[in-house]
Design an enzyme around this catalytic site. Structure first.
Site, PDB file in Angstrom:
ATOM      1  CG  LEU A  97      40.142  36.335  32.370  1.00  0.00           C
ATOM      2  CD1 LEU A  97      39.238  36.905  33.458  1.00  0.00           C
ATOM      3  CD2 LEU A  97      39.808  36.967  31.023  1.00  0.00           C
ATOM      4  CG  ASP A  98      46.276  38.790  29.563  1.00  0.00           C
ATOM      5  OD1 ASP A  98      46.515  37.635  29.196  1.00  0.00           O
ATOM      6  OD2 ASP A  98      46.024  39.734  28.793  1.00  0.00           O
ATOM      7  CG  PHE A  99      49.490  39.355  36.696  1.00  0.00           C
ATOM      8  CD1 PHE A  99      49.429  38.447  37.739  1.00  0.00           C
ATOM      9  CD2 PHE A  99      50.055  40.607  36.928  1.00  0.00           C
ATOM     10  CE1 PHE A  99      49.907  38.785  39.000  1.00  0.00           C
ATOM     11  CE2 PHE A  99      50.529  40.954  38.176  1.00  0.00           C
ATOM     12  CZ  PHE A  99      50.458  40.027  39.219  1.00  0.00           C
TER      13      PHE A  99
END
Ligand code: URA
Length: 256
Positions: free
Chosen positions: A103-105
């Site tokens: 998952l993205d930051f």
């Protein structure tokens, strides 16, 4: 009895194919003897399997976790830039695991972590078609044709997205809430899909991964999956999608 490459994958050494390569490379020994051929089965209770001399034991090692990843945490076990990682949220004494996909930051929500390399591979490879559902808060209100394009598939740089399920949860002129379910996981795919229709994503949360939902796991919390949940994940990941057949004159004849 269990196939050696399956045992190795379940101990977290990678996908079955990667484990077959370890066997071929002569890195694996069973009861003190190097096994460099495929097809060997072992008894995990009795046989002693070593990788480059280091012993493996299945029972303490196969671990499946669910985390509610908060925004501002990187989906890696170590970060050279010193940012907070998902490893910082995993309790001590848990065997080494790796995130299943990423998952993205700036994305929050359900992240699975395991050292079962084979299952991780199946859960993330689009061929196995495991659904991931995201809730996106986006700028503006999506028109019917934009929703249709998102669900049909749209062209992003270099590829076309596969069909997705899209559901508007709330709509307003300033912002809307949309649930989107897809089984691909290209880099920042959901954000790029909405961006391509002219709607910037303000917040993104993964709400479900295959049969598992985020539920009420609080941000930053981690829990061990139950045997029933692992079974459900395995079943979801065992259904490989059939290949997409091109319609040729021969296939048309065969079905007429
Ligand atoms: N799609 C995105 O854009 N970001 C994520 O973190 C996951 C899916």
């Amino acid at each position: 009895m269990i196939r050696l490459q399956k045992f190795l994958a379940q101990c977290g050494l990678g996908s079955r194919r990667a484990c077959e390569r370890l066997i071929e490379a002569g890195e694996i020994s069973v009861n003190g003897e190097i096994v460099a051929r495929q097809g060997v089965t072992i008894d995990p209770e009795r046989d002693r399997v070593r990788v480059r001399g280091k012993e493996l034991a299945l029972e303490q090692r196969v671990t499946y976790l669910a985390m509610n990843k908060p925004v501002g945490v990187v989906t890696t076990m170590r970060d050279p830039q010193g940012r907070r990682t998902v490893a910082d949220l995993i309790p001590e004494r848990v065997p080494r695991v790796a995130p299943v996909g990423r998952l993205d930051f700036d994305t929050s929500g359900l992240l699975l972590l395991t050292n079962d390399g084979e299952l991780a591979h199946r859960l993330t490879h689009p061929r196995f078609g495991v659904d991931k559902t995201y809730r996106a808060v986006v700028r503006g209100q999506l028109e019917a044709d934009e929703l249709a394009a998102l669900s049909r598939g749209i062209r992003l740089e270099g590829f076309r997205t596969q069909a997705a399920r899209v559901r508007v949860v709330a709509a307003g002129p300033q912002r809307s809430v949309v649930d989107i379910t897809l089984h691909e996981g290209k880099n920042r795919q959901v954000r790029r899909m909405f961006e391509a229709t002219g709607h910037t994503v303000i917040a993104l949360e993964r709400r479900a991964f295959g049969p598992l939902s985020l539920g009420n796991l609080r941000a930053g919390a981690v829990r061990v999956l139950t045997a029933r949940e692992v079974g459900a994940l395995r079943r979801a990941a065992s259904k490989a999608e059939p290949p997409v057949w091109k319609s040729t004159s021969r296939s048309r004849r065969a079905t007429s």
